[in-house]
Design a protein around this motif. Structure first.
Motif, PDB file in Angstrom:
ATOM      1  N   PRO A  10       0.766  -1.062  -0.022  1.00  0.00           N
ATOM      2  CA  PRO A  10      -0.208   0.120  -0.125  1.00  0.00           C
ATOM      3  C   PRO A  10       0.849   1.183  -0.077  1.00  0.00           C
ATOM      4  O   PRO A  10       0.651   2.573  -0.617  1.00  0.00           O
ATOM      5  CB  PRO A  10      -0.801  -0.090   1.151  1.00  0.00           C
ATOM      6  CG  PRO A  10      -0.521  -1.232   1.844  1.00  0.00           C
ATOM      7  CD  PRO A  10       0.520  -2.078   1.201  1.00  0.00           C
ATOM      8  N   ILE A  11       1.912   1.245   0.549  1.00  0.00           N
ATOM      9  CA  ILE A  11       2.924   2.747   0.754  1.00  0.00           C
ATOM     10  C   ILE A  11       3.557   2.661  -0.720  1.00  0.00           C
ATOM     11  O   ILE A  11       3.662   3.776  -1.295  1.00  0.00           O
ATOM     12  CB  ILE A  11       3.966   2.251   1.719  1.00  0.00           C
ATOM     13  CG1 ILE A  11       3.277   2.317   3.180  1.00  0.00           C
ATOM     14  CG2 ILE A  11       4.961   3.528   1.670  1.00  0.00           C
ATOM     15  CD1 ILE A  11       3.971   1.942   4.495  1.00  0.00           C
ATOM     16  N   ARG A  12       3.862   1.440  -1.226  1.00  0.00           N
ATOM     17  CA  ARG A  12       4.532   1.789  -2.690  1.00  0.00           C
ATOM     18  C   ARG A  12       3.433   2.125  -3.639  1.00  0.00           C
ATOM     19  O   ARG A  12       3.796   2.897  -4.304  1.00  0.00           O
ATOM     20  CB  ARG A  12       5.071   0.228  -3.089  1.00  0.00           C
ATOM     21  CG  ARG A  12       5.654   0.294  -4.244  1.00  0.00           C
ATOM     22  CD  ARG A  12       5.776  -1.086  -4.961  1.00  0.00           C
ATOM     23  NE  ARG A  12       4.801  -1.462  -5.490  1.00  0.00           N
ATOM     24  CZ  ARG A  12       3.945  -1.090  -6.513  1.00  0.00           C
ATOM     25  NH1 ARG A  12       4.560  -0.125  -7.390  1.00  0.00           N
ATOM     26  NH2 ARG A  12       2.846  -1.514  -7.065  1.00  0.00           N
ATOM     27  N   GLU A  13       2.321   1.396  -3.662  1.00  0.00           N
ATOM     28  CA  GLU A  13       1.109   2.144  -4.376  1.00  0.00           C
ATOM     29  C   GLU A  13       0.939   3.526  -4.284  1.00  0.00           C
ATOM     30  O   GLU A  13       0.734   4.120  -5.118  1.00  0.00           O
ATOM     31  CB  GLU A  13      -0.043   1.160  -4.360  1.00  0.00           C
ATOM     32  CG  GLU A  13       0.219  -0.205  -4.939  1.00  0.00           C
ATOM     33  CD  GLU A  13      -1.121  -0.865  -4.693  1.00  0.00           C
ATOM     34  OE1 GLU A  13      -2.278  -0.311  -4.059  1.00  0.00           O
ATOM     35  OE2 GLU A  13      -1.314  -2.345  -4.817  1.00  0.00           O
ATOM     36  N   TYR A  14       0.871   3.919  -3.051  1.00  0.00           N
ATOM     37  CA  TYR A  14       0.624   5.419  -2.881  1.00  0.00           C
ATOM     38  C   TYR A  14       1.646   6.436  -3.442  1.00  0.00           C
ATOM     39  O   TYR A  14       1.420   7.107  -4.075  1.00  0.00           O
ATOM     40  CB  TYR A  14       0.523   5.573  -1.381  1.00  0.00           C
ATOM     41  CG  TYR A  14       0.268   7.055  -1.185  1.00  0.00           C
ATOM     42  CD1 TYR A  14      -1.099   7.607  -1.093  1.00  0.00           C
ATOM     43  CD2 TYR A  14       1.358   7.905  -0.438  1.00  0.00           C
ATOM     44  CE1 TYR A  14      -1.551   8.926  -0.828  1.00  0.00           C
ATOM     45  CE2 TYR A  14       0.658   9.406  -0.471  1.00  0.00           C
ATOM     46  CZ  TYR A  14      -0.726   9.881  -0.741  1.00  0.00           C
ATOM     47  OH  TYR A  14      -1.006  11.060  -0.411  1.00  0.00           O
ATOM     48  N   ILE A  15       3.167   5.816  -3.139  1.00  0.00           N
ATOM     49  CA  ILE A  15       4.294   6.797  -3.559  1.00  0.00           C
ATOM     50  C   ILE A  15       3.943   6.890  -5.120  1.00  0.00           C
ATOM     51  O   ILE A  15       4.281   7.909  -5.659  1.00  0.00           O
ATOM     52  CB  ILE A  15       5.522   6.126  -3.105  1.00  0.00           C
ATOM     53  CG1 ILE A  15       5.642   6.466  -1.623  1.00  0.00           C
ATOM     54  CG2 ILE A  15       6.649   6.906  -3.921  1.00  0.00           C
ATOM     55  CD1 ILE A  15       6.806   5.785  -0.938  1.00  0.00           C
ATOM     56  N   VAL A  16       3.851   5.571  -5.817  1.00  0.00           N
ATOM     57  CA  VAL A  16       3.833   5.566  -7.201  1.00  0.00           C
ATOM     58  C   VAL A  16       2.645   6.349  -8.016  1.00  0.00           C
ATOM     59  O   VAL A  16       2.865   7.142  -8.685  1.00  0.00           O
ATOM     60  CB  VAL A  16       4.042   4.015  -7.654  1.00  0.00           C
ATOM     61  CG1 VAL A  16       3.575   4.137  -9.467  1.00  0.00           C
ATOM     62  CG2 VAL A  16       5.222   3.465  -7.349  1.00  0.00           C
ATOM     63  N   SER A  17       1.343   6.322  -7.320  1.00  0.00           N
ATOM     64  CA  SER A  17       0.502   7.026  -7.683  1.00  0.00           C
ATOM     65  C   SER A  17       0.271   8.280  -7.600  1.00  0.00           C
ATOM     66  O   SER A  17      -0.099   9.234  -8.298  1.00  0.00           O
ATOM     67  CB  SER A  17      -0.900   6.314  -7.701  1.00  0.00           C
ATOM     68  OG  SER A  17      -1.160   6.399  -5.973  1.00  0.00           O
ATOM     69  N   ALA A  75       8.015   0.297   6.217  1.00  0.00           N
ATOM     70  CA  ALA A  75       7.023  -0.818   6.481  1.00  0.00           C
ATOM     71  C   ALA A  75       7.401  -1.182   8.023  1.00  0.00           C
ATOM     72  O   ALA A  75       6.509  -1.424   8.789  1.00  0.00           O
ATOM     73  CB  ALA A  75       6.848  -1.930   5.519  1.00  0.00           C
ATOM     74  N   ALA A  76       8.732  -1.346   8.088  1.00  0.00           N
ATOM     75  CA  ALA A  76       9.075  -1.694   9.433  1.00  0.00           C
ATOM     76  C   ALA A  76       8.722  -0.988  10.509  1.00  0.00           C
ATOM     77  O   ALA A  76       8.432  -1.477  11.651  1.00  0.00           O
ATOM     78  CB  ALA A  76      10.599  -2.220   9.426  1.00  0.00           C
ATOM     79  N   LEU A  77       8.891   0.293  10.543  1.00  0.00           N
ATOM     80  CA  LEU A  77       8.578   1.403  11.129  1.00  0.00           C
ATOM     81  C   LEU A  77       7.090   1.265  11.570  1.00  0.00           C
ATOM     82  O   LEU A  77       6.641   1.240  12.891  1.00  0.00           O
ATOM     83  CB  LEU A  77       9.067   2.843  10.634  1.00  0.00           C
ATOM     84  CG  LEU A  77       8.490   3.905  11.397  1.00  0.00           C
ATOM     85  CD1 LEU A  77       9.319   3.700  12.952  1.00  0.00           C
ATOM     86  CD2 LEU A  77       8.814   4.972  10.558  1.00  0.00           C
ATOM     87  N   VAL A  78       6.112   1.158  10.656  1.00  0.00           N
ATOM     88  CA  VAL A  78       4.841   1.118  10.712  1.00  0.00           C
ATOM     89  C   VAL A  78       4.562  -0.122  11.370  1.00  0.00           C
ATOM     90  O   VAL A  78       3.537   0.136  12.462  1.00  0.00           O
ATOM     91  CB  VAL A  78       3.950   1.152   9.342  1.00  0.00           C
ATOM     92  CG1 VAL A  78       2.761   1.157   9.400  1.00  0.00           C
ATOM     93  CG2 VAL A  78       4.197   2.397   8.488  1.00  0.00           C
ATOM     94  N   ALA A  79       4.943  -1.243  11.350  1.00  0.00           N
ATOM     95  CA  ALA A  79       4.560  -2.264  11.970  1.00  0.00           C
ATOM     96  C   ALA A  79       5.236  -2.298  13.277  1.00  0.00           C
ATOM     97  O   ALA A  79       4.541  -2.847  14.233  1.00  0.00           O
ATOM     98  CB  ALA A  79       5.432  -3.862  11.219  1.00  0.00           C
ATOM     99  N   ARG A  80       6.338  -1.653  13.633  1.00  0.00           N
ATOM    100  CA  ARG A  80       6.701  -1.521  14.921  1.00  0.00           C
ATOM    101  C   ARG A  80       6.017  -0.701  15.886  1.00  0.00           C
ATOM    102  O   ARG A  80       5.676  -0.848  16.905  1.00  0.00           O
ATOM    103  CB  ARG A  80       8.291  -0.962  14.928  1.00  0.00           C
ATOM    104  CG  ARG A  80       8.940  -1.020  16.234  1.00  0.00           C
ATOM    105  CD  ARG A  80      10.496  -0.822  16.311  1.00  0.00           C
ATOM    106  NE  ARG A  80      10.501   0.504  15.855  1.00  0.00           N
ATOM    107  CZ  ARG A  80      11.323   1.213  14.626  1.00  0.00           C
ATOM    108  NH1 ARG A  80      11.610   0.331  13.716  1.00  0.00           N
ATOM    109  NH2 ARG A  80      11.469   2.340  14.599  1.00  0.00           N
ATOM    110  N   VAL A  81       5.528   0.506  15.313  1.00  0.00           N
ATOM    111  CA  VAL A  81       4.948   1.517  16.026  1.00  0.00           C
ATOM    112  C   VAL A  81       3.504   1.273  16.028  1.00  0.00           C
ATOM    113  O   VAL A  81       2.572   1.967  16.837  1.00  0.00           O
ATOM    114  CB  VAL A  81       5.205   3.045  15.683  1.00  0.00           C
ATOM    115  CG1 VAL A  81       6.840   3.260  16.069  1.00  0.00           C
ATOM    116  CG2 VAL A  81       4.722   3.332  14.503  1.00  0.00           C
ATOM    117  N   GLY A  82       2.889   0.667  15.379  1.00  0.00           N
ATOM    118  CA  GLY A  82       1.518   0.440  14.861  1.00  0.00           C
ATOM    119  C   GLY A  82       0.959  -0.438  15.998  1.00  0.00           C
ATOM    120  O   GLY A  82      -0.168  -0.716  16.390  1.00  0.00           O
TER     121      GLY A  82
END
Length: 82
Positions: A10-17, A75-82
């Motif tokens: 989802p982060i990749r798709e957002y940045i690309v689009s 993604a690792a950051l989001v998983a860690r703090v989420g």
């Protein structure tokens, strides 16, 4: 527990689009800031996307070059703090 892999696409798709006009492939290890894929303004937008769409707030002290280096790091950051 959610894994970082769940967040990469989802982060990749957002940045690309939103920042690459959908004309670029983006590898999970592409150095985003170093290669100019995104700049500091775009990074602010990506962090807003993470907060709004993924419902994860990134603490200010976690916003470091190491944590935002590439899609895998973000993604690792989001998983860690989420």
């Amino acid at each position: 527990m959610l894994t970082a892999d769940r967040y990469i696409e989802p982060i990749r798709e957002y940045i690309v689009s939103h920042h690459l006009d959908e004309r670029s492939e983006l590898d999970p290890k592409t150095p985003l800031l170093e290669w100019g894929v995104i700049d500091s303004l775009a990074l602010t937008d990506v962090l807003a996307f993470i907060e709004d769409e993924l419902e994860v707030t990134i603490p200010a002290e976690e916003i470091t070059p190491e944590n935002l280096r590439d899609l895998e790091s973000i993604a690792a950051l989001v998983a860690r703090v989420g």
